[in-house]
Design a protein around this motif. Structure first.
Motif, short mmCIF file in Angstrom:
data_model
loop_
_atom_site.label_atom_id
_atom_site.label_comp_id
_atom_site.label_asym_id
_atom_site.label_seq_id
_atom_site.Cartn_x
_atom_site.Cartn_y
_atom_site.Cartn_z
N LEU A 98 24.65 -58.52 21.04
CA LEU A 98 25.02 -57.41 21.97
C LEU A 98 26.12 -56.57 21.30
CD1 LEU A 98 25.35 -59.01 25.42
CD2 LEU A 98 23.40 -57.60 24.44
N GLN A 99 27.06 -57.18 20.48
CA GLN A 99 28.03 -56.53 19.72
C GLN A 99 27.28 -55.58 18.62
OE1 GLN A 99 30.58 -59.52 18.85
NE2 GLN A 99 32.09 -59.25 20.30
N ALA A 100 26.31 -56.13 17.90
CA ALA A 100 25.51 -55.46 16.92
C ALA A 100 24.92 -54.48 17.68
CB ALA A 100 24.72 -56.34 16.29
N ALA A 101 24.49 -54.50 18.72
CA ALA A 101 23.62 -53.40 19.57
C ALA A 101 24.70 -52.16 19.95
CB ALA A 101 23.02 -53.84 20.63
N ARG A 147 18.53 -59.78 14.28
CA ARG A 147 19.11 -59.88 15.64
C ARG A 147 18.11 -59.83 16.59
NH1 ARG A 147 20.20 -54.80 18.24
NH2 ARG A 147 19.96 -52.99 16.97
N VAL A 148 18.54 -60.40 17.79
CA VAL A 148 17.43 -60.53 18.81
C VAL A 148 17.66 -59.40 19.75
CG1 VAL A 148 17.28 -63.04 18.97
CG2 VAL A 148 19.05 -61.77 20.24
N ARG A 149 16.66 -58.89 20.43
CA ARG A 149 16.77 -57.59 21.22
C ARG A 149 17.80 -57.76 22.30
NH1 ARG A 149 13.11 -57.32 24.69
NH2 ARG A 149 11.83 -59.34 24.44
N PRO A 150 18.55 -56.63 22.51
CA PRO A 150 19.77 -56.62 23.67
C PRO A 150 19.55 -57.56 25.02
CG PRO A 150 19.72 -54.51 22.79
CD PRO A 150 18.51 -55.09 22.26
N ALA A 151 18.26 -57.15 25.69
CA ALA A 151 18.14 -57.83 26.69
C ALA A 151 17.84 -59.58 26.75
CB ALA A 151 16.69 -57.31 27.51
N LEU A 169 30.03 -61.49 33.97
CA LEU A 169 30.76 -60.24 33.21
C LEU A 169 29.95 -59.95 32.11
CD1 LEU A 169 33.26 -58.76 32.52
CD2 LEU A 169 33.92 -60.49 31.15
N ILE A 170 29.30 -60.71 31.44
CA ILE A 170 28.50 -60.28 30.10
C ILE A 170 27.36 -59.35 30.55
CG2 ILE A 170 26.92 -61.01 28.34
CD1 ILE A 170 28.78 -63.38 27.91
N LEU A 171 26.39 -59.72 31.79
CA LEU A 171 25.48 -59.14 32.28
C LEU A 171 25.80 -57.75 32.75
CD1 LEU A 171 23.24 -61.89 33.90
CD2 LEU A 171 23.07 -61.04 31.54
N THR A 172 27.00 -57.71 33.54
CA THR A 172 27.59 -56.52 33.85
C THR A 172 28.02 -55.32 32.77
OG1 THR A 172 28.42 -57.69 35.84
CG2 THR A 172 29.16 -55.64 35.48
N MET A 173 28.73 -56.05 31.78
CA MET A 173 29.18 -55.04 30.84
C MET A 173 27.94 -54.59 30.05
SD MET A 173 32.38 -57.11 29.34
CE MET A 173 32.88 -55.70 28.12
N ALA A 174 26.69 -55.42 29.79
CA ALA A 174 25.62 -54.99 29.02
C ALA A 174 25.01 -53.91 29.77
CB ALA A 174 24.72 -56.14 28.73
N ARG A 178 25.00 -49.45 29.04
CA ARG A 178 23.52 -49.29 29.33
C ARG A 178 22.85 -49.70 27.75
NH1 ARG A 178 23.98 -42.67 30.71
NH2 ARG A 178 24.91 -43.06 32.88
N LEU A 179 22.99 -50.77 27.37
CA LEU A 179 22.45 -51.47 26.40
C LEU A 179 21.17 -52.23 26.82
CD1 LEU A 179 25.42 -53.58 24.82
CD2 LEU A 179 24.44 -51.08 24.18
N VAL A 180 21.19 -52.40 28.23
CA VAL A 180 19.90 -52.97 28.77
C VAL A 180 20.13 -52.58 30.11
CG1 VAL A 180 20.21 -55.24 27.67
CG2 VAL A 180 21.37 -55.09 29.78
#
Length: 319
Positions: A98-101, A147-151, A169-174, A178-180
């Motif tokens: 996710l950080q890479a995305a 890397r794997v896809r953001p979702a 928190l992780i799902l909310t932040m992503a 707007r990464l997912v």
């Protein structure tokens, strides 16, 4: 290539120039890091690598990874080095993917890398390797750092999180960054058939989806009954003079209002409208407690204790 070298230069200078030319694009693409195999494949021999390392122009980052940066690597350079050291089928996963995305604001002290069960990963300091049967070729991003896809990364990060709170928190932040989307997260969740956190994550996805606020309100009413609190009236309408307000939960007898706030309440216009409504209700002597819907999932006891304390302060007596 050799024509660009001045006639008076030594043979070693010619060799250095050739090595630099062969490796430049590879190092540039991978933030200053390459594997020995990659260097050999572009024409840089074993003796060439040794010569650059002895001269201090390149640095050995591990048994397999070489860098043309002799100082501290950037974050993506460290990721590349970790991937090379772990193995050829390694890919960033979880929070690191996710950080890479583009995920910001989440601090993670280790690098998360996944490998298929048959991948035979090598261990590397500062890296957590997750061997998983769930990873398929379709999970991977086609270009750039492996890397794997953001979702997929967000779902796995939530499964690997230290607590339910961190997972939410992780799902909310992503989602907020707007990464997912909730739709892509829901699709990624279909690969998770058995996990102790699966039901919790599905409820969080429902909470993140717009227009499903009523489910959280129903859950709150159920929680009140379980905690032996009086059940509130729901969707109560108030005339504020310059408009109308509908509150989620109210104990009219005790002048107490509880608002359940979904993720959409964090956006600017909604936040302002909420503040104006709360202020109007407070002016009219109603106390307003605000409970984020994710707080209802992760800290239900603490929020219910606040509701209990507010009711008692306003005259309610537990049975």
């Amino acid at each position: 290539m050799l024509s660009r070298v001045e006639g008076g230069e030594s043979r070693s200078a010619v060799q250095r120039y050739r090595r630099a030319e062969c490796s430049r694009e590879l190092f540039d693409l991978q933030y200053g890091v390459a594997s020995r195999r990659q260097l050999y494949a572009v024409g840089v021999g074993r003796w060439d690598v040794r010569a650059e390392l002895r001269a201090g122009r390149w640095a050995r980052r591990g048994p397999q990874s070489i860098s043309n940066v002799t100082g501290v690597l950037c974050e993506r350079g460290r990721w590349w080095s970790a991937l090379i050291e772990v193995g050829s089928r390694a890919a960033l996963d979880g929070v690191t993917a996710l950080q890479a995305a583009g995920l910001t604001g989440f601090i993670e002290p280790v690098v998360h890398i996944s490998m298929p069960k048959s991948g035979r990963p090598r261990r590397w300091p500062g890296v957590v390797v997750h061997e998983t049967r769930r990873r398929s070729p379709a999970d991977l991003v086609a270009t750039g750092i492996p890397r794997v896809r953001p979702a997929v990364a967000a779902v796995r990060a939530a499964l690997w999180a230290a607590s339910d709170r961190q997972a939410a928190l992780i799902l909310t932040m992503a989602t907020q960054q707007r990464l997912v989307t909730v739709a892509t997260l829901t699709e990624a969740m279909t690969a998770v058939r058995r996990h102790r956190r699966r039901k919790f994550l599905l409820r969080v996805l429902v909470d993140l989806q717009g227009g499903v606020q009523s489910m959280a309100e129903l859950d709150f009413a159920r929680m009140c009954r379980t905690a032996a609190l009086p059940e509130p009236d729901r969707q109560v309408t108030h005339d504020l003079g310059d408009g109308w307000a509908v509150v989620d939960n109210e104990w009219t007898e005790y002048d107490l209002v509880v608002e359940i706030e979904g993720v959409h309440h964090l956006h600017g216009p909604v936040t302002i409208a909420d503040a104006l409504r709360q202020n109007s209700l407070t002016v009219r002597r109603s106390a307003v407690l605000r409970i984020p819907v994710l707080g209802l999932r992760t800290e239900p006891a603490r929020f219910l204790n606040q509701v209990r304390d507010a009711l008692i302060a306003r005259g309610w007596q537990p049975g």
